[in-house]
Design a protein around this motif. Sequence first.
Motif: not given
Lengths: 281, 281
Positions: A90, A95, B86, B89-90, B93, B173
Motif C-alpha cells: 500500500m 502512497l 490517502r 491511493t494506498m 493504486g 492525485l
Amino acid sequence: MNKSEAVSVKSTQMEGNKSLYIIKIGGNVIDNSENLYHFLKDFTALDGYKILVHGGGKVATQVAEDMGIEAKLVDGRRITDIETLRVVTMVYGGLINKNIVAQLQRFGTNAIGLTGADGNFIQAIKRPVKTIDYGFVGDIHEKSINPDNISRLMEAGFTPAFCALTHDGEGQLLNTNADTIASALAVSLSSLYDTTLIYCFEKKGVLQDIDDEDSLIREINPEHYEELKIKKIIHSGMLPKLDNAFTAIACGVKAVIIGKSDDLGNLKNNKPFGTRLSKNA
Amino acid sequence: MNKSEAVSVKSTQMEGNKSLYIIKIGGNVIDNSENLYHFLKDFTALDGYKILVHGGGKVATQVAEDMGIEAKLVDGRRITDIETLRVVTMVYGGLINKNIVAQLQRFGTNAIGLTGADGNFIQAIKRPVKTIDYGFVGDIHEKSINPDNISRLMEAGFTPAFCALTHDGEGQLLNTNADTIASALAVSLSSLYDTTLIYCFEKKGVLQDIDDEDSLIREINPEHYEELKIKKIIHSGMLPKLDNAFTAIACGVKAVIIGKSDDLGNLKNNKPFGTRLSKNA
C-alpha cells in the motif's frame, strides 16, 4: 548490409551508448516534502534517460502503527510477514510511488510508477528459510532483470520510477531492498546504456572526517579505496555501501556517485557532486 | 509515396483498425479471490489489445476502518477528504492494483499497473465546489486522455491495468469513478482501435425480468432501447449505465457489453456473452 545501414551503424558506434542515470532516494528525501520537491525538480532537469528508485521512509512504519500492526523482529532482523507485506504494498507501491509520479508529471517528467511485477521488470526469489524466516522478502539473482523490457518502456518515452517491491513470477509480491534494486538495474542496463548509479543519502558523500561536511572525498577508485580502508578512513556503515558500489562498477556500471540530494542540480551544471567512484584510471 | 509504402498503407486499410477490449471490473470480482482468479485467467486468454480498469471493492472501506478513518458523507454523498484520498491511493493504486498485476504476470499477461498520473494518461479536473464540496474527486473532460500516449505503451508490448485514480497535472492525485474512466478510455481510443467496452457486473447482463437470470436480452440497439424504456423493462439503476453506454457508442465505441465476469471466457470461444449494445443495424 547496404551503404546507408553501414553509415548508421558506424555513427552509433562513434557516439557510444546512450547515457542513463539511475538514482536512488531514501527516507531523508521521501520523509521531507521540501527535500522531495527539490529533488524531483532537479531530477526532471537532468538530460538523458533516467530511472528513479525509492525506498520506504517512515510512513510505512506510521501506517502499520495506525493499523495496529506491530513490527516483527526475529534476532533483531525485520521480518516481512503477510500483514507487513500488505502495508508496504500500500505505502511503497501506492502512497509514496503514485505521489512521486504525480509530482514528476507536474515538473514535466513523463514518469510511470512501478513495482518489479509491472512489466515483469524485476523477478526475485523468496528468501529461503535457513535459521531465520524473513517472510515475503525477495532476493535478486542474475536473471532478475530483463534489460530489453525496461529499455522498451524508456524508448517509448516513459521514465520508470521503481519502489522497493518485486515479484516471484507466480503471483506473489515480495519486499526487496531499494539499494539492491538500484544496483541490479544499473548492472543489467549497463549492457545497453552508459550507466551512472547515484545513491542520495544524508551526507555530501564519503567524508575524510565524518563530522566535517567540508572533508568530502571527490573521487575514489579501487586502488584508492584499498588505501582508505587500510588507513581506517572508511569503516563500519560505509563499507558495505562502497563494496557494493565497486562490485557494480566491476560488473559494467560506468560510475557510482554517493551524494546529498540537495546537490543533484550540480550534475546538470557540470559542477562537482558527491563522491564519484569509478575504475582505476 | 513509393510503391512499397502504397502497398503497406493499402493492406492496413483493408485490415481495418486493430481490435481493443477495455474491461472494467468492480467489487464483485475484486472482493472474491476465486472470481478474480478466473477473471484474470480469462482476460489473459483474450486475443488482441486489452486494457483492464478496476474499482475499489470493500477493502478500501476495511482499511479506512482499520486506520480509524470514518467515511465522510454530506447529504448522503460520499466525500473524498485528504485522509480518504490517502487510503484510496494506498488501496486502489497499491494493494489491489499491484496484486492484480502480479497475478496477470503469473498467467502471462505483461501488465503494467497504472493511475491516471502515470504516463500522464488521464488528467482530470478537481470537481468545482457548488452546493457540496466532494473533496479530491476528479472529473473527466474532453481532453483528459491522450490516446497516442496510451497506444505507445501498448505498442511497446504492455497491457495497462488502471485503477480509479487520476491527477490534475499539478501534482494532485484525484479519485475518479472507474466506470467513467473505462468509458472515457474507450471513447478516446476508438480513434485508433476498434474498441469494445465491457462492464463486468453481478448479473448475466440486462434482464427482461431482474429475478430471472435466464431472461437475458442478448442485443440492444438505440431503437430497441427506447422501446424497452417505454415498456419499463429497463428502469432505475440500469438507466444511467445504459445511457452512458449508448453515449460511448455514439462517440465511436464499436460496442459495449454488460455481463458477468464468469462468462468472459465465452468471448474467446465465440459464444454469446452478456448483453451487447451497439448501433442501429
